[in-house]
Design a protein around this motif. Structure first.
Motif, short mmCIF file in Angstrom:
data_model
loop_
_atom_site.label_atom_id
_atom_site.label_comp_id
_atom_site.label_asym_id
_atom_site.label_seq_id
_atom_site.Cartn_x
_atom_site.Cartn_y
_atom_site.Cartn_z
N GLU A 44 6.15 32.43 82.87
CA GLU A 44 5.96 31.31 81.90
C GLU A 44 6.50 29.84 82.32
O GLU A 44 6.10 28.92 82.24
CB GLU A 44 6.53 31.83 80.74
CG GLU A 44 5.90 32.76 79.64
CD GLU A 44 4.41 32.15 79.38
OE1 GLU A 44 4.44 30.84 78.66
OE2 GLU A 44 3.40 32.44 79.68
N GLU A 45 7.67 30.21 83.19
CA GLU A 45 8.06 28.79 83.82
C GLU A 45 7.06 28.16 84.78
O GLU A 45 7.19 27.10 84.77
CB GLU A 45 9.47 29.17 84.45
CG GLU A 45 10.02 28.17 85.00
CD GLU A 45 11.49 28.37 85.45
OE1 GLU A 45 12.63 28.15 85.03
OE2 GLU A 45 11.46 28.93 86.77
N LYS A 57 8.78 22.86 76.55
CA LYS A 57 8.05 24.40 76.90
C LYS A 57 9.48 25.17 76.91
O LYS A 57 10.12 24.95 77.62
CB LYS A 57 7.42 24.22 78.02
CG LYS A 57 6.09 23.62 77.98
CD LYS A 57 5.11 24.40 76.91
CE LYS A 57 4.68 25.76 77.20
NZ LYS A 57 3.63 26.38 76.46
N THR A 104 10.32 29.16 78.15
CA THR A 104 9.74 29.89 78.73
C THR A 104 10.30 31.46 78.30
O THR A 104 9.76 32.50 79.07
CB THR A 104 10.23 29.80 80.14
OG1 THR A 104 11.62 30.02 80.34
CG2 THR A 104 9.84 28.57 80.75
N SER A 149 10.86 34.16 81.31
CA SER A 149 9.83 34.58 82.14
C SER A 149 9.44 33.80 83.36
O SER A 149 9.24 32.45 83.09
CB SER A 149 8.72 34.80 81.32
OG SER A 149 7.53 35.12 82.34
N ILE A 160 11.86 21.98 79.91
CA ILE A 160 11.68 23.38 80.17
C ILE A 160 12.95 24.20 79.83
O ILE A 160 13.86 23.82 80.90
CB ILE A 160 10.73 23.71 81.35
CG1 ILE A 160 9.55 23.11 81.53
CG2 ILE A 160 10.61 25.18 81.58
CD1 ILE A 160 8.75 23.27 82.87
N ALA A 215 4.49 26.74 82.70
CA ALA A 215 4.86 25.48 81.90
C ALA A 215 4.89 24.42 83.16
O ALA A 215 4.49 23.36 82.62
CB ALA A 215 6.42 25.70 81.50
#
Length: 373
Positions: free
Chosen positions: A139-140, A131, A133, A136, A101, A143
């Protein structure tokens, strides 16, 4: 291989059913109840229940909970015999998954790191899921939840820039889920991290400018906001002045630039930063040397200088990471981080955790300074 926590919960509930303590139609403990009972995260208990539902052991009813499915005992016995016959054949055909990530990556920084992590993962016979992010927090978190639900065995993360640590990431750390942070670390959190010595690197850049005769040197950066990389860089800049016995003017520290953050890569934020830089140049015309925390910050500075009709030759600009010009020469004197070794180290340390080996909490990767000719 060590059994994961969610698998232990899964087997616990299976055992309760086999022993007759849970019968068809009985309610199974909720995610929250299981998490509290076994001292694990909600991610772990949720995944255990999801696996039970996928196996047909329980039925999950929205708003009511999870219940033991009808006729499940016979099915469990049949499933056990089937597993004994087939052994580990399906697992041997599939490569285990690990996740990566990252807020963002670009040619100047991150792309080589990504390539290195992917290549090293393949060397160790792991498949990699990536992924992005965009900086964000939401979003993290999403993910992390997604990758865990997909059954990853370990996780490499470049945490987002932010004032507060991600709760989902902290839960995984507390659950002792195999994790390696890359490019930064979390202060006070015992998790394996691979990164550049940003304090030493920023100190090297600043000393380079002092060595070129500058004593009025500005520092340009996004807000530190609990981001170890940026905190270390401004500290290194400050230490260079102390080392040389020079006075640091705090007014020369411009640390409110937000246009280069992944969530703000838009015209509005960048235009705002350029206005801020323009005001700084007009207010402090005596400043001719700059340490920029990032290549994109250095680029914005150069664009503003050009827009004012001034020559870049009047200024000394140094930064972290860089692209080359069309002749293959560096645009700025810069710190070159060893993304290849950083990526390889992150994967090696993650795999070491997966096979039960102890790993160091920190691994610092050497950098080098590339001087513009």
């Amino acid at each position: 291989m060590e059994e994961h926590l969610y698998e232990q919960l899964y087997r616990h509930i299976i055992h309760e059913i086999k022993e007759g303590r849970l019968k068809a139609g009985d309610r199974v403990s909720s995610e929250k109840e299981l998490a509290e009972q076994f001292g694990v995260s909600r991610i772990t208990s949720k995944k255990a229940l999801e696996k039970l539902a996928e196996a047909g052991v329980i039925k999950r009813i929205q708003g009511k909970g999870s219940f033991v499915a009808s006729g499940v005992t016979g099915g469990l016995e049949q499933k056990r015999h089937s597993e004994e016959r087939t052994g580990m054949v399906p697992a041997e055909k599939e490569r285990p998954l690990i996740g990566f990530i990252i807020p963002n990556f670009s040619d100047e920084y991150g792309l080589q790191l990504l390539r290195s992590i992917e290549k090293q993962s393949a060397e160790h016979k792991y498949d990699l899921i990536i992924k992005r992010t965009w900086g964000s927090k939401e979003e993290e978190e999403r993910a992390i939840q997604l990758l865990v639900s997909l059954g990853i065995k370990g996780l490499i993360v470049t945490p987002i820039h932010g004032e507060h640590y991600n709760a989902e990431l902290l839960r995984l750390v507390l659950d002792k889920f195999p994790i390696v942070l890359v490019d930064r670390y979390l202060k006070g959190i015992p998790v394996c991290s691979v990164y550049t010595d940003n304090k030493k690197a920023a100190q090297d850049l600043t000393l380079h400018l002092i060595g070129r005769g500058h004593d009025k040197i500005a520092y340009l950066s996004p807000p530190e906001e609990n981001t170890s990389t940026l905190e270390e860089r401004i500290l290194g800049y400050t230490l260079a002045f102390t080392q040389e016995g020079l006075k640091l003017n705090q007014d020369y520290c411009l640390t409110n630039l937000k246009g280069t953050l992944p969530m703000n890569l838009n015209g509005t934020a960048i235009d705002s930063d350029k206005k801020t830089i323009k005001s700084f140049l007009e207010q402090y015309p005596e400043v001719k040397a700059f340490v920029a925390s990032e290549f994109l910050v250095a680029t914005m500075l150069a664009q503003v200088i050009d827009s004012l009709g001034k020559s870049l030759d009047e200024y000394d600009i140094v930064c972290f990471d860089s692209l080359n010009d069309y002749l293959g020469k560096p645009i700025f004197t810069h710190i070159q981080q060893d993304e290849k070794r950083m990526g390889e180290g992150a994967v090696d340390l993650l795999v070491s955790q997966l096979i039960g080996e102890a790993v160091p909490e920190q691994r610092i990767i050497e950098h080098r300074m590339v001087v513009k000719k």
